[in-house]
Structures are given as structure tokens and as C-alpha cells.
Design an enzyme around this catalytic site. Structure first.
Site, PDB file in Angstrom:
ATOM      1  N   GLU A 191       0.827  -1.229   0.000  1.00 46.47           N
ATOM      2  CA  GLU A 191       0.000   0.000   0.000  1.00 46.47           C
ATOM      3  C   GLU A 191       0.846   1.257   0.000  1.00 46.47           C
ATOM      4  O   GLU A 191       0.503   2.241   0.659  1.00 46.47           O
ATOM      5  CB  GLU A 191      -0.946   0.013   1.207  1.00 46.47           C
ATOM      6  CG  GLU A 191      -2.239  -0.683   0.961  1.00 46.47           C
ATOM      7  CD  GLU A 191      -2.780  -0.402  -0.426  1.00 46.47           C
ATOM      8  OE1 GLU A 191      -3.077  -1.384  -1.107  1.00 46.47           O
ATOM      9  OE2 GLU A 191      -2.882   0.765  -0.849  1.00 46.47           O
TER      10      GLU A 191
HETATM   11  C1  FAD Z   1       2.446  -9.732   0.626  1.00 45.42           C
HETATM   12  C2  FAD Z   1       2.227  -8.677  -0.397  1.00 45.42           C
HETATM   13  C3  FAD Z   1       0.949  -8.387  -0.825  1.00 45.42           C
HETATM   14  C4  FAD Z   1       0.735  -7.431  -1.823  1.00 45.42           C
HETATM   15  N1  FAD Z   1      -0.536  -7.204  -2.286  1.00 45.42           N
HETATM   16  C5  FAD Z   1      -0.710  -6.432  -3.384  1.00 45.42           C
HETATM   17  C6  FAD Z   1      -1.980  -6.340  -4.024  1.00 45.42           C
HETATM   18  O1  FAD Z   1      -2.974  -6.915  -3.574  1.00 45.42           O
HETATM   19  N2  FAD Z   1      -2.080  -5.613  -5.178  1.00 45.42           N
HETATM   20  C7  FAD Z   1      -1.011  -4.958  -5.724  1.00 45.42           C
HETATM   21  O2  FAD Z   1      -1.172  -4.326  -6.744  1.00 45.42           O
HETATM   22  N3  FAD Z   1       0.204  -5.008  -5.122  1.00 45.42           N
HETATM   23  C8  FAD Z   1       0.389  -5.728  -3.973  1.00 45.42           C
HETATM   24  N4  FAD Z   1       1.621  -5.814  -3.382  1.00 45.42           N
HETATM   25  C9  FAD Z   1       2.730  -5.071  -3.965  1.00 45.42           C
HETATM   26  C10 FAD Z   1       3.181  -3.921  -3.104  1.00 45.42           C
HETATM   27  O3  FAD Z   1       2.235  -2.896  -3.125  1.00 45.42           O
HETATM   28  C11 FAD Z   1       4.578  -3.514  -3.600  1.00 45.42           C
HETATM   29  O4  FAD Z   1       5.469  -4.508  -3.151  1.00 45.42           O
HETATM   30  C12 FAD Z   1       4.993  -2.148  -3.095  1.00 45.42           C
HETATM   31  O5  FAD Z   1       4.221  -1.154  -3.685  1.00 45.42           O
HETATM   32  C13 FAD Z   1       6.470  -1.861  -3.361  1.00 45.42           C
HETATM   33  O6  FAD Z   1       6.801  -2.108  -4.694  1.00 45.42           O
HETATM   34  P1  FAD Z   1       8.062  -3.045  -5.010  1.00 45.42           P
HETATM   35  O7  FAD Z   1       7.904  -4.311  -4.238  1.00 45.42           O
HETATM   36  O8  FAD Z   1       8.218  -3.161  -6.462  1.00 45.42           O
HETATM   37  O9  FAD Z   1       9.298  -2.295  -4.386  1.00 45.42           O
HETATM   38  P2  FAD Z   1      10.127  -1.140  -5.115  1.00 45.42           P
HETATM   39  O10 FAD Z   1       9.206  -0.153  -5.724  1.00 45.42           O
HETATM   40  O11 FAD Z   1      11.167  -1.765  -5.967  1.00 45.42           O
HETATM   41  O12 FAD Z   1      10.833  -0.460  -3.853  1.00 45.42           O
HETATM   42  C14 FAD Z   1      12.051  -0.931  -3.272  1.00 45.42           C
HETATM   43  C15 FAD Z   1      12.554   0.149  -2.311  1.00 45.42           C
HETATM   44  O13 FAD Z   1      12.802   1.360  -3.028  1.00 45.42           O
HETATM   45  C16 FAD Z   1      12.052   2.425  -2.480  1.00 45.42           C
HETATM   46  N5  FAD Z   1      11.587   3.292  -3.561  1.00 45.42           N
HETATM   47  C17 FAD Z   1      11.014   2.939  -4.730  1.00 45.42           C
HETATM   48  N6  FAD Z   1      10.699   4.034  -5.441  1.00 45.42           N
HETATM   49  C18 FAD Z   1      11.088   5.091  -4.720  1.00 45.42           C
HETATM   50  C19 FAD Z   1      11.024   6.497  -4.894  1.00 45.42           C
HETATM   51  N7  FAD Z   1      10.467   7.044  -5.984  1.00 45.42           N
HETATM   52  N8  FAD Z   1      11.550   7.281  -3.940  1.00 45.42           N
HETATM   53  C20 FAD Z   1      12.067   6.760  -2.833  1.00 45.42           C
HETATM   54  N9  FAD Z   1      12.145   5.448  -2.585  1.00 45.42           N
HETATM   55  C21 FAD Z   1      11.655   4.621  -3.520  1.00 45.42           C
HETATM   56  C22 FAD Z   1      10.911   1.769  -1.729  1.00 45.42           C
HETATM   57  O14 FAD Z   1      10.415   2.587  -0.675  1.00 45.42           O
HETATM   58  C23 FAD Z   1      11.554   0.497  -1.211  1.00 45.42           C
HETATM   59  O15 FAD Z   1      12.227   0.746  -0.019  1.00 45.42           O
HETATM   60  C24 FAD Z   1       1.835  -6.717  -2.344  1.00 45.42           C
HETATM   61  C25 FAD Z   1       3.130  -6.988  -1.882  1.00 45.42           C
HETATM   62  C26 FAD Z   1       3.333  -7.943  -0.927  1.00 45.42           C
HETATM   63  C27 FAD Z   1       4.739  -8.226  -0.481  1.00 45.42           C
END
Ligand code: FAD
Length: 567
Positions: A426
């Protein structure tokens, strides 16, 4: 250890801290009388304690799995879902015309928090449906609303939200899922989504996916994204689930925690979908769902913190080790410190959460922009501080248990594993903090200052009774004001972002002091006064270091090159 929903705690917060009387005084929520609120909280608490809490450990030990492409949920989860649906807890705040109860979000937040403390994995299912209900209610056509809302609200069907793709996580605009018009008002949706919570189950008649995808003429980035409702089974002319849609669960993620919540990789191959909202207006529609879910996820953190605290307290008052007045570890100063910190932060994070929900209700009932701005400002704080509190309290809970905290049977470790994801999904807590210092300060810090005015006015009122505590809260608020002015003056947003997380935490610390002070005023000479003194003297001072950090800007953060970081 059995979970007990903290019903009397919500009643105290509603009656003395967050101004729920103002919500109940509005025409829209006039039905929310004291008696009704008490009946709802008690009834929900009973369901959480008796039905959901017993599913916590079985869900962890028996994760959901795929059997020949069919998703099998953890034992007892189908019955748990039925109890949630029959109690009407999914549609508590949903529109009455579609079968919901139309109750304030403040009550839904309290109930969602209890459910999270009882069994986080299962609670995610109604939370997803609630977000979808709100998004459809605000953005879908009347025909879609009439077909889908009653079924989602009754729990006959469930909802999911599909944003994330392998290359599009925090950067949702990088998504590559596509939608092509079919020429009959429907669209063919194709692409792969990952991490989809409750992407399938074996207890609902249909699974309704809200999917973000790009139309052929959609611009790159978030501006060109549209939102589609894509059901697992296509409803026939009578609205009955018929032919299977062209979508499937490819696999389930293997996770650190929330094993009972299936997290799915979804494949859409020209699946039939219906547009929700305007073409290319997907992000606006999705934001409705995400804001709801952000508050809900903050509540998940608070709920797990509550459960972890209860468990740690029960263990500490039974475990005998060393010489203490009671003979138990609960009388060791360090163990007591941990219990006090846990209890104090559960209260602070819950008060922030419910005051955010109260602002949402006031905005809905009065349509006043001020209330909406307040809710928008408090949402990232409620999400990030609620979930950080969940993680910290659960981790402290393991420490209270000593070695038994590291042993799965006690359940302390499960809280740690389960709650860890809440600061990630989220919108990561880092993204929440950036939202706070950038978008939520586009008003030049006006909303932040208005909140700080309230904190200081309340501290002035408390001075007569608690001069030292009131002064500490007032001074902390002044420091927060200075830091806010500094942030607002930074035109290079990188200077704000570098300290966004410490700033958000400092804001939450000060709000926590404010709410503890109010609690002391309402319970003079009582336990809440003692807890407030502990918080103000020992936990509030954390704000000073955080604010110093927040005002250092980008330079030092980038001081080491990537090569230097690696050596
Ligand atoms: C158990 C689980 C359930 C989930 N359920 C859903 C769901 O129902 N529907 C759905 O759509 N998604 C879902 N997600 C996905 C979740 O919303 C994403 O994992 C989350 O938004 C982070 O994206 P990412 O994993 O690609 O991390 P990344 O975006 O790769 O982030 C990695 C790190 O980089 C940082 N970062 C990235 N971009 C920036 C920026 N612009 N500025 C500063 N820091 C940054 C982040 O804060 C983090 O620390 C779920 C994830 C999990 C693990």
C-alpha cells in the site's frame, strides 16, 4: 494465549479523544448513537475473539496452495469468511442502497483493527473487498454498481486490486498491461500482475479484480492508465457467474508471513473487463481504493501490535525468572519498560488512526474541504506510524519472551513475520513520508500548522493540571513547527525527501504526546495519566533527534559514492 478485542479502549478513544460526538451529530451519521456503537464494537469483538483468532495459527501452519490450478485456502478460513460476511462487517461503511450499513469509517476502522489483531491473513480478504466497494461506489457506472456492489457487500463475491507488475512496483506508471476495446463496451485486458492479495479463493462465488492497464492511446506514465473491473466468471444476463474469464492464477508467492493470505501472480489473456471511471482516469479511481486501504493497513499494524502486546504481557506475568516481588519477569525493570513502551505506542498509534478516520467521516458528512485536507494529511502518518508500531511492538514482544519468542509455538514470532509486510505494501512507508512532505505540503504547510495549533491549544488547556507534561508537548510542537517551516522552504524536493521518514515519525511522536495528554486529562490520577507521563518523559523526546535528522537535507545522505558504499 487468547486474543481479546480491546473494545473498551475504542470506547474511551471515541468518547474522550477523537471527537466522535461530532461525527454522530451530523445528519449523515445520526444513527451512530452510544448504544449502537457499543453494540457494534461488542458484537464485532466477539466474532474476532471466537471465530477469527482461532484461525491465526492454523493459517500460518497450513498456507493456501494451488491444486491443479485450483486455489485451496487454509483450514477454517471459509467458515471465517462466512462469519465476517454474515455479521455484515464487509459493508459496514458501504452505501445502504446497495446493502451496506452506511456507518462511519471510524467504526469500520476499529472493527478492521480488531480483525487484524485476531487474524491478519484472513482480515486482508474483507479489506480488499472494502477498497473495491468504495472505488466502484465513487467511479463505476450505475449498471456495474447495481450488479457488483450488493454481491461484494454481502460477501457472496470478493474483490482484489491489481496494480503491481514485475517492473512496476512503487512506480505504478511503468506498468505494461494493456486493454483493447472489444467494440461492445467491454475491453480485452492482457498482462501479468504480481503480489495480488487474495487473487483467488475457494469460498466466493466470483472474484472481482480491479486491474490497472493502458488503452492503446494511453500516454506513458500514470496519466495514461485506466481501471477495469475483470471478474473471474463473466456474469450472465441474470448476473449469475457463468463462463470463466481468460485469466488465471499462475503461482503463489512464498512469503515471510501472512501465509494464510494467498498472494498471487495473475495472468490476464484478453480477459473481458469493464471500464471503471473515465478512460485514462485509472489512477484517480485507484486512489480512492488506495486511500481506504492505506488507513486499513495502518490499522493492521495497530491490530497486530495490540495482539503482540497482549501475548507478551500474558507471558511476562507467568514466566518466573530471578527474584522479583511477584516472582515473574514482569517485575524486572527492563521487562516493565518494554511493556510500557508497547502499551504507550499502541495507544498513540490507535489514536492517530481513529482521528484520521474521524476526519474522513467529517469530510463525508459535511463536504468541508478542511476536513478532507485533514484526512489527507493524517493518512500517511496513520499508515506509516501504525505499521511501524506494529513491527516494533511485535519485535519487542519477541524480546519479552526471551528464547521462547524465537520458538514458533508461542506465536510471538508469527506476529513479527506477519506484520513485517505492512510497511511495504500500500505504498512503502518511505513513499508515505515523501507524500507527507511533498503533496501534503503543497498548501505551504497550512494543514500541518493547523494541526499544530490544535496541539498547542490543547496543551495550554492542560497546563493548569499538568504544567510539566503540557510544557513538554507544547515545546515539542514548537520544534515540529520550526522543522515544518524549514521543509516548506526547501524548493529542492530532495532536501525534503532525505528527511521525510524521520519527519513523519516526529510528527507522529508529537501527535502521540497530544493524545496521551488528552487521555491523562480524562483520567486524572488514573492509569492513563501514569502512561501519559511515561510517554511524555521517555518516548516523546525522540522527536528532537528525528527533527534534527529531518533538517539535514540531501547532502550528507548522498555523501558516499556507490563505490564507497560498497567498500
Ligand atoms: C504480501 C504482499 C501483498 C501485496 N498485495 C498487493 C496487491 O494486492 N495488489 C497490488 O497491486 N500489489 C500488492 N503488493 C505489492 C506492493 O504494493 C509492492 O510490493 C509495493 O508497492 C512496493 O513495490 P516493489 O515491491 O516493487 O518495491 P520497489 O518499488 O522496488 O521499492 C524498493 C525500495 O525502493 C524504495 N523506492 C522505490 N521508489 C522510490 C522512490 N520514488 N523514492 C524513494 N524510494 C523509492 C521503496 O520505498 C523500497 O524501499 C503486495 C506486496 C506484498 C509483499
Amino acid at each position: 494465549m487468547t486474543f481479546r478485542s480491546p473494545v473498551s479502549e475504542y470506547e474511551f478513544l471515541l468518547n474522550h479523544i477523537i471527537g466522535f460526538d461530532r461525527v454522530a451529530a451530523t445528519e449523515r451519521f445520526s444513527e451512530a448513537s452510544d448504544d449502537m456503537v457499543s453494540a457494534i464494537l461488542n458484537e464485532a469483538g466477539k466474532m474476532c475473539d471466537e471465530v477469527m483468532a482461532p484461525l491465526q495459527r492454523p493459517g500460518d501452519l497450513n498456507p493456501a496452495y494451488l491444486e491443479n490450478g485450483v486455489l485451496r485456502t487454509s483450514p477454517g478460513f471459509a467458515e471465517g469468511w462466512n462469519a465476517i460476511a454474515e455479521g455484515g462487517w464487509i459493508g459496514m461503511s458501504a452505501p445502504q442502497e446497495h446493502g451496506g450499513m452506511g456507518l462511519p469509517m471510524t467504526l469500520t476502522s476499529a472493527v478492521n483493527e480488531m480483525m487484524s489483531g485476531a487474524c491478519l491473513s484472513l482480515q486482508l480478504a474483507p479489506l480488499m473487498s472494502q477498497g473495491q466497494i468504495e472505488a466502484l461506489d465513487h467511479h463505476a457506472s450505475d449498471a456495474l454498481k447495481e450488479l457488483y456492489l450488493p454481491k461484494l457487500i454481502s460477501g457472496e463475491w470478493t474483490g482484489t486490486m491489481n496494480l503491481t507488475e514485475p517492473q512496476a512496483g512503487s512506480d505504478v506508471g511503468a506498468l505494461s498491461s494493456k486493454a483493447e476495446p472489444n467494440g461492445d463496451g467491454t475491453y480485452a485486458v492482457s498482462g501479468q500482475k504480481i503480489f495480488i492479495t487474495w487473487g483467488d479463493n475457494d469460498f466466493a462465488g466470483n472474484i472481482c479484480h480491479l486491474v490497472l492497464a493502458r488503452l492503446p492511446d494511453g500516454a506513458p506514465g500514470t496519466k495514461g492508465i485506466s481501471l477495469f473491473l475483470v471478474p473471474k466468471y463473466l456474469p450472465d444476463e441474470n448476473g449469475v457467474p457463468g463462463k470463466a474469464n481468460s485469466l488465471k492464477v499462475v503461482s503463489l508467492e512464498h512469503k515471510l508471513g501472512i501465509h494464510g493470505s494467498p498472494t498471487c501472480v495473475m495472468q490476464y489473456d484478453g480477459a473481458t473487463g469493464w471500464l471503471v471511471g473515465k478512460e485514462h482516469g485509472g489512477m484517480a479511481a485507484m486512489f480512492t481504493m488506495m486511500n481506504n486501504a492505506r488507513l486499513g493497513v495502518g490499522g493492521q499494524g495497530v491490530g497486530v501490535a495490540e495482539a503482540a502486546y497482549q501475548q507478551a504481557l500474558a507471558y511476562a506475568t507467568e514466566r518466573k525468572q530471578g527474584k522479583t516481588p511477584s516472582g515473574t519477569i514482569a517485575d524486572h525493570a527492563d521487562v516493565r519498560r518494554m511493556l510500557m513502551e508497547m502499551k504507550a505506542d499502541v495507544f498513540a498509534s490507535r489514536a492517530i488512526l481513529l482521528s484520521c478516520a474521524q476526519a474522513i467521516d467529517m469530510a463525508a458528512a459535511t463536504q468541508e474541504p478542511e476536513c478532507a485536507a485533514r484526512a489527507a494529511f493524517l493518512t500517511p502518518i496513520a499508515k506509516a506510524f501504525g505499521t511501524d508500531t506494529g513491527i516494533r511492538v511485535a519485535e519487542t514482544g519477541v524480546q519479552v519472551h526471551g528464547g521462547m519468542g524465537f520458538i514458533e509455538e508461542t506465536g510471538a514470532a508469527q506476529f513479527c513475520r506477519d506484520v513485517r509486510v505492512t510497511s511495504i505494501y500500500e505504498g512503502t512507508n518511505g513513499i508515505q513520508a515523501m507524500d507527507l512532505v511533498a503533496r501534503k505540503m503543497m498548501d505551504g504547510g497550512e494543514m500541518a500548522n493547523r494541526l499544530m495549533d490544535e496541539i498547542e491549544e490543547q496543551a495550554e488547556r492542560a497546563r493548569q493540571v499538568y504544567p510539566n507534561m503540557a510544557e513538554a508537548v507544547w515545546q515539542a510542537c514548537e520544534s515540529l513547527r520550526e522543522a515544518t517551516d524549514w521543509l516548506v522552504a526547501q524548493e529542492d524536493l530532495q532536501n525534503r525527501f532525505a528527511g521525510a521518514v524521520p519527519y513523519l515519525r516526529a510528527f507522529a511522536r508529537v501527535l502521540g504526546g497530544h493524545f496521551h495528554l488528552m487521555a491523562a486529562m480524562a483520567d486524572q490520577g488514573g492509569a492513563r495519566e501514569k502512561l501519559a507521563r511515561f510517554y511524555v518523559k521517555r518516548m516523546l523526546p525522540e522527536h528532537a533527534g528525528l527533527l534534527q535528522h529531518a533538517q539535514e537535507g540531501i547532502e550528507g545522505v548522498m555523501a558516499l559514492t556507490l563505490e564507497e558504499l560498497a567498500n
